[in-house]
Design an enzyme around this catalytic site. Structure first.
Site, PDB file in Angstrom:
ATOM      1  N   TRP A   1      30.705  10.297  26.370  1.00  0.00           N
ATOM      2  CA  TRP A   1      29.348  10.674  25.974  1.00  0.00           C
ATOM      3  C   TRP A   1      29.082  11.975  26.725  1.00  0.00           C
ATOM      4  O   TRP A   1      28.959  11.985  27.941  1.00  0.00           O
ATOM      5  CB  TRP A   1      28.341   9.598  26.383  1.00  0.00           C
ATOM      6  CG  TRP A   1      26.940   9.894  25.923  1.00  0.00           C
ATOM      7  CD1 TRP A   1      26.406   9.654  24.691  1.00  0.00           C
ATOM      8  CD2 TRP A   1      25.896  10.484  26.704  1.00  0.00           C
ATOM      9  NE1 TRP A   1      25.099  10.063  24.667  1.00  0.00           N
ATOM     10  CE2 TRP A   1      24.760  10.581  25.881  1.00  0.00           C
ATOM     11  CE3 TRP A   1      25.812  10.961  28.014  1.00  0.00           C
ATOM     12  CZ2 TRP A   1      23.549  11.110  26.321  1.00  0.00           C
ATOM     13  CZ3 TRP A   1      24.607  11.491  28.458  1.00  0.00           C
ATOM     14  CH2 TRP A   1      23.495  11.559  27.610  1.00  0.00           C
TER      15      TRP A   1
ATOM     16  N   LYS B   1      25.041   3.142  25.325  1.00  0.00           N
ATOM     17  CA  LYS B   1      24.382   1.910  25.774  1.00  0.00           C
ATOM     18  C   LYS B   1      24.016   1.973  27.247  1.00  0.00           C
ATOM     19  O   LYS B   1      22.995   1.451  27.665  1.00  0.00           O
ATOM     20  CB  LYS B   1      25.336   0.737  25.521  1.00  0.00           C
ATOM     21  CG  LYS B   1      24.784  -0.612  25.903  1.00  0.00           C
ATOM     22  CD  LYS B   1      24.241  -1.316  24.711  1.00  0.00           C
ATOM     23  CE  LYS B   1      23.514  -2.585  25.025  1.00  0.00           C
ATOM     24  NZ  LYS B   1      22.244  -2.682  24.297  1.00  0.00           N
TER      25      LYS B   1
ATOM     26  N   HIS C   1      -8.748   9.411  18.832  1.00  0.00           N
ATOM     27  CA  HIS C   1      -8.909  10.505  19.803  1.00  0.00           C
ATOM     28  C   HIS C   1      -7.904  11.626  19.569  1.00  0.00           C
ATOM     29  O   HIS C   1      -7.679  12.440  20.456  1.00  0.00           O
ATOM     30  CB  HIS C   1      -8.782   9.959  21.231  1.00  0.00           C
ATOM     31  CG  HIS C   1      -9.848   8.973  21.573  1.00  0.00           C
ATOM     32  ND1 HIS C   1     -11.174   9.321  21.751  1.00  0.00           N
ATOM     33  CD2 HIS C   1      -9.806   7.620  21.710  1.00  0.00           C
ATOM     34  CE1 HIS C   1     -11.888   8.240  22.012  1.00  0.00           C
ATOM     35  NE2 HIS C   1     -11.080   7.182  21.982  1.00  0.00           N
TER      36      HIS C   1
ATOM     37  N   CYS D   1      30.275   7.234  30.220  1.00  0.00           N
ATOM     38  CA  CYS D   1      31.510   7.244  29.449  1.00  0.00           C
ATOM     39  C   CYS D   1      32.224   5.941  29.799  1.00  0.00           C
ATOM     40  O   CYS D   1      31.790   5.223  30.688  1.00  0.00           O
ATOM     41  CB  CYS D   1      32.386   8.413  29.855  1.00  0.00           C
ATOM     42  SG  CYS D   1      31.564  10.002  29.672  1.00  0.00           S
TER      43      CYS D   1
ATOM     44  N   ARG E   1      29.602   2.668  25.314  1.00  0.00           N
ATOM     45  CA  ARG E   1      29.256   3.576  26.415  1.00  0.00           C
ATOM     46  C   ARG E   1      29.242   5.036  25.996  1.00  0.00           C
ATOM     47  O   ARG E   1      28.827   5.911  26.752  1.00  0.00           O
ATOM     48  CB  ARG E   1      30.259   3.402  27.562  1.00  0.00           C
ATOM     49  CG  ARG E   1      30.285   2.018  28.145  1.00  0.00           C
ATOM     50  CD  ARG E   1      31.302   1.923  29.238  1.00  0.00           C
ATOM     51  NE  ARG E   1      30.889   2.622  30.435  1.00  0.00           N
ATOM     52  CZ  ARG E   1      30.138   2.091  31.385  1.00  0.00           C
ATOM     53  NH1 ARG E   1      29.728   0.850  31.270  1.00  0.00           N
ATOM     54  NH2 ARG E   1      29.799   2.781  32.442  1.00  0.00           N
TER      55      ARG E   1
ATOM     56  N   GLU F   1       8.001  -0.353  21.519  1.00  0.00           N
ATOM     57  CA  GLU F   1       9.370  -0.832  21.353  1.00  0.00           C
ATOM     58  C   GLU F   1       9.771  -0.818  19.867  1.00  0.00           C
ATOM     59  O   GLU F   1      10.894  -0.427  19.524  1.00  0.00           O
ATOM     60  CB  GLU F   1       9.514  -2.239  21.955  1.00  0.00           C
ATOM     61  CG  GLU F   1      10.855  -2.901  21.777  1.00  0.00           C
ATOM     62  CD  GLU F   1      12.045  -2.124  22.353  1.00  0.00           C
ATOM     63  OE1 GLU F   1      11.842  -1.148  23.087  1.00  0.00           O
ATOM     64  OE2 GLU F   1      13.181  -2.490  22.009  1.00  0.00           O
TER      65      GLU F   1
ATOM     66  N   ASN G   1      34.018   8.931  34.607  1.00  0.00           N
ATOM     67  CA  ASN G   1      32.682   8.559  34.129  1.00  0.00           C
ATOM     68  C   ASN G   1      31.704   8.966  35.213  1.00  0.00           C
ATOM     69  O   ASN G   1      31.864   8.571  36.365  1.00  0.00           O
ATOM     70  CB  ASN G   1      32.613   7.040  33.903  1.00  0.00           C
ATOM     71  CG  ASN G   1      31.195   6.556  33.702  1.00  0.00           C
ATOM     72  OD1 ASN G   1      30.380   7.253  33.097  1.00  0.00           O
ATOM     73  ND2 ASN G   1      30.880   5.380  34.209  1.00  0.00           N
ATOM     74  N   GLY G   2      30.692   9.769  34.850  1.00  0.00           N
ATOM     75  CA  GLY G   2      29.702  10.191  35.848  1.00  0.00           C
ATOM     76  C   GLY G   2      29.504  11.695  35.793  1.00  0.00           C
ATOM     77  O   GLY G   2      29.814  12.330  34.776  1.00  0.00           O
TER      78      GLY G   2
ATOM     79  N   LYS H   1      12.850   1.380  18.334  1.00  0.00           N
ATOM     80  CA  LYS H   1      13.966   0.827  17.554  1.00  0.00           C
ATOM     81  C   LYS H   1      14.154   1.653  16.278  1.00  0.00           C
ATOM     82  O   LYS H   1      15.276   1.988  15.917  1.00  0.00           O
ATOM     83  CB  LYS H   1      13.710  -0.641  17.166  1.00  0.00           C
ATOM     84  CG  LYS H   1      13.858  -1.651  18.282  1.00  0.00           C
ATOM     85  CD  LYS H   1      15.266  -1.921  18.751  1.00  0.00           C
ATOM     86  CE  LYS H   1      15.707  -1.035  19.859  1.00  0.00           C
ATOM     87  NZ  LYS H   1      15.269  -1.202  21.192  1.00  0.00           N
TER      88      LYS H   1
ATOM     89  N   GLU I   1      15.640   5.110  17.105  1.00  0.00           N
ATOM     90  CA  GLU I   1      17.018   5.082  17.597  1.00  0.00           C
ATOM     91  C   GLU I   1      18.051   4.929  16.499  1.00  0.00           C
ATOM     92  O   GLU I   1      19.078   5.584  16.532  1.00  0.00           O
ATOM     93  CB  GLU I   1      17.215   3.881  18.548  1.00  0.00           C
ATOM     94  CG  GLU I   1      16.663   4.073  19.920  1.00  0.00           C
ATOM     95  CD  GLU I   1      17.053   2.899  20.823  1.00  0.00           C
ATOM     96  OE1 GLU I   1      16.643   1.769  20.534  1.00  0.00           O
ATOM     97  OE2 GLU I   1      17.760   3.130  21.804  1.00  0.00           O
TER      98      GLU I   1
HETATM   99  O1  M6R Z   1      20.510  -0.808  30.643  1.00  0.00           O
HETATM  100  P1  M6R Z   1      19.063  -0.436  30.729  1.00  0.00           P
HETATM  101  O2  M6R Z   1      18.151  -1.494  30.274  1.00  0.00           O
HETATM  102  O3  M6R Z   1      18.693   0.069  32.091  1.00  0.00           O
HETATM  103  O4  M6R Z   1      18.922   0.797  29.733  1.00  0.00           O
HETATM  104  C1  M6R Z   1      17.718   1.474  29.611  1.00  0.00           C
HETATM  105  C2  M6R Z   1      17.677   2.280  28.352  1.00  0.00           C
HETATM  106  O5  M6R Z   1      18.685   3.257  28.362  1.00  0.00           O
HETATM  107  C3  M6R Z   1      17.844   1.410  27.095  1.00  0.00           C
HETATM  108  O6  M6R Z   1      16.862   0.436  27.048  1.00  0.00           O
HETATM  109  C4  M6R Z   1      17.770   2.275  25.839  1.00  0.00           C
HETATM  110  O7  M6R Z   1      16.472   2.746  25.660  1.00  0.00           O
HETATM  111  C5  M6R Z   1      18.262   1.467  24.647  1.00  0.00           C
HETATM  112  N1  M6R Z   1      19.003   2.323  23.774  1.00  0.00           N
HETATM  113  C6  M6R Z   1      17.178   0.830  23.897  1.00  0.00           C
HETATM  114  O8  M6R Z   1      17.535   0.323  22.666  1.00  0.00           O
END
Ligand code: M6R
Length: 614
Positions: free
Chosen positions: A77, A609, A510, A2, A27, A487, A103-104, A491, A494
């Site tokens: 969050w 994020k 397989h 958060c 965040r 990756e 936050n936490g 993307k 997400e």
């Molecule tokens: O800040 P970090 O690179 O440690 O974060 C890791 C993941 O949470 C981050 O890469 C997440 O998968 C992103 N949303 C990717 O787009």
């Protein structure tokens, strides 16, 4: 996970808080709230959903609250309790005098809640945070001292937290503390700021200090006192933040994600700058403190990371094994921390993280550190918790990344692994001079190639338009581009919420091939090199099952048109560098599909994020 912000000074607090929360929206964004002390009364304003909803509510009372010069705010969050208005922070106690943002995660909240309820506390929310509000209120009743109340409360709570607390009866004070969650204090002229991250305060002040774990700061407009958990005074170093507010603007792009994708050629230049000067000069990584003898003697490396950073780490494994002949294991941090890992002082452990605040990765590197391993951190935030844990640091210099979907930070992480792998190979003396010079030359000319990709996006847009209505995708690749497939699929998932899975192309037959038909497009990453022909055969197998085919390729072979309905071409590039060129069209494809579908590109649902909980 958060964002928290606090202000005390001479200006109206409400706009500082709302501006701060706006820049912390990355965040979390499922609810938000502020607490303002107006004329000796703590008023709470909360709203479910995006920050805009809170702004509308605040606007209705603006006249009343604008004169207040002290307040705290939160963007959430959800972890404990659904994203509702009642669960939104700030939280308060029975009498409403205390307000807390957090936050936490308070790990012991269930036991604490039972105890506090038995003492007469009435809980309104399902959150772990509310326990802190009641606990601080109870300690304040005993001590009449807000700092002491917070200190005593933190002695009883376990977990991760950054907390900001105000109390109605202590009109001119904010108390802030942290344990395993980031917190920065900004210092102005007769005013103080507190926040989870730099963007929330940078437009007001560049003078700041970072609190360490278990330190408690008491802020008034003119004073800032810090103590440790045992009540000893502490002096923290004041730093000048190397940040420019302009980095937070969209610079004319519709979304931060698009802007950040387009920044990648410059990111490459930044990462290489000062580290790779000329093809006949050795790579300079001055922040790597592991001595040369140790590097020569390494026989094992472990890399821990999450999400996109994990995919960069997988490319890193490929490079280090190829260039340095050292065995490398890559593991999701969240798995690494829950098994018996064979890690010791002869193992180099690399943590990769854009934010440097990912809880799983922080725990993983701390575990390895306890076992005596040298910890090397690759991060975009040299001011982060992870960076502070590091023995060696490779700052990736991507600049602030606002979009939740990581793009330019992935690019910078990839580049860092190229530099690290070459750096270690040079120390080990394993690669031939010509090989090294060839790779270095390719790295130096990369930005132009990436610019070429970014100025020719019509094919990518057309492909996105054509395929945006599909519900499932398969991405295939082999070798160094297998992580690129993962990756690219991540993307798409997400930001468009489309089901996309990356497979090693050789694995398709397989099992996954059973799913293929005309409803499931297959995207092949078909870059020149050792596995080109193999991937082509795998693509033919998919085509034979009626899958609609897309290729990302640097090949100019006209015959590819017989297999692939959409061909997205990138400039020819050495196989070892091909993930760098292949990832950009995948980022753009995901972006344009999400755009066509009208999705919230920069703030996809359910995500944040920075994931500061395990
Ligand atoms: O800040 P970090 O690179 O440690 O974060 C890791 C993941 O949470 C981050 O890469 C997440 O998968 C992103 N949303 C990717 O787009």
């Amino acid at each position: 996970m958060c964002g928290i912000v606090g202000y005390i000074g001479k200006s109206s607090a409400v706009d500082v808080l709302l501006d701060g929360l706006t820049s912390l929206e990355y965040r979390g964004y499922d609810s938000a709230g502020i607490a303002i002390n107006v004329d000796g009364h703590v008023d709470l304003y909360k709203a479910k959903g995006k920050l805009q909803n809170l702004k509308l509510i605040v606007d209705k009372s603006r006249e009343h609250i604008e004169r207040s010069t002290i307040g705290i705010g939160h963007i959430r969050w959800a972890t404990h309790g659904a994203p509702t208005t009642v669960n939104a922070h700030p939280h308060s106690c029975n009498c409403g005098r205390v307000a807390v943002v957090h936050n936490g995660i308070i790990e012991t909240y269930k036991e604490l809640r039972e105890k506090l309820e038995s003492e007469g506390c009435n809980f309104r929310s399902q959150t772990d945070t509310e326990t802190v509000a009641h606990l601080v209120a109870s300690k304040f009743a005993q001590t009449q001292d807000l700092t002491e109340a917070v200190r005593l409360a933190t002695l009883e709570i376990e977990g991760a937290y950054a907390l900001c607390v105000i109390h109605q009866d202590v009109k001119n004070t904010i108390v802030a503390t942290r344990r395993n969650a980031p917190l920065i204090i900004g210092i102005g002229q007769g005013e103080h700021y507190v926040a989870s991250d730099v963007p929330a305060i940078i437009q007001y002040t560049k003078k700041a200090l970072y609190l360490d774990d278990n330190q408690i700061a008491t802020l008034t407009p003119d004073t800032l006192d810090i103590i440790d958990i045992n009540n000893n005074p502490v002096v923290q170093k004041v730093e000048v933040l190397p940040w420019e507010p302009v980095a937070l603007s969209k610079m004319g792009y519709k979304h931060y994600m698009l802007k950040e994708i387009h920044e990648q050629p410059d990111v490459v230049r930044n990462v290489l700058s000062g580290k790779l000067k000329a093809i006949d000069e050795q790579i300079n990584l001055s922040e790597v403190t592991l001595d040369r003898e140790k590097i020569r003697g390494l026989n094992r490396i472990q890399i821990v990371a999450c999400g996109t950073s994990l995919h960069a780490a997988m490319v890193g494994k490929y490079l280090i094994e190829q260039f340095c002949e050292i065995a490398v294991d890559v593991e999701a941090s969240s798995e690494y921390i829950y098994r018996k890992t064979i890690t010791d002082e002869n193992t180099l452990v690399i943590g990769v993280s854009q934010s440097g605040e990912t809880a799983d990765t922080i725990t993983a590197v701390r575990l390895a550190k306890k076992k005596g391993s040298h910890i090397l951190i690759v991060t975009n935030r040299p001011d982060s918790t992870m960076a502070r844990e590091a023995d060696s640091l490779v700052p990736v210099n991507a600049g602030i990344e606002v979009s939740v979907a990581a793009t330019k930070s992935f690019m910078a992480q990839l580049l860092s692994f190229y530099l690290l792998a070459i750096y270690m190979a040079e120390i080990k003396g394993l690669m031939k001079k010509e090989e090294l010079e060839k790779i270095k030359h390719e790295l130096i000319v990369l930005p132009q190639k990436l610019e070429e990709i970014l100025t020719n996006t019509e094919d990518i847009k057309a492909c996105a338009r054509k395929f945006s209505s599909f519900k499932d995708f398969v991405f295939i690749a082999r070798g160094i581009n297998f992580p690129t497939a993962l990756e690219g699929a991540l993307k798409l998932k997400e930001i468009s919420y489309i089901n996309a899975t990356g497979y090693s192309a050789g694995e398709l037959k397989h099992g996954p091939i059973a799913m293929l038909d005309e409803t499931m497009p297959v995207l092949a990453i078909l870059m020149s090199g050792t596995v080109y022909e193999k991937i082509l055969s795998n693509a033919e197998e998919a085509k034979a099952r009626n899958a609609r085919m897309i290729a990302i390729t640097d090949s100019t072979d006209e015959k590819l048109g017989n297999i692939f309905e959409c061909i997205i071409r990138v400039p020819h590039i050495d196989e070892l560098l091909s993930p760098i060129a292949a990832i950009i069209p995948l980022q753009l494809l995901a972006y344009y599909i999400a755009e066509f579908l009208g999705k919230d590109v920069d703030q996809p649902r359910n995500l944040a994020k920075s994931v500061t909980v395990e």
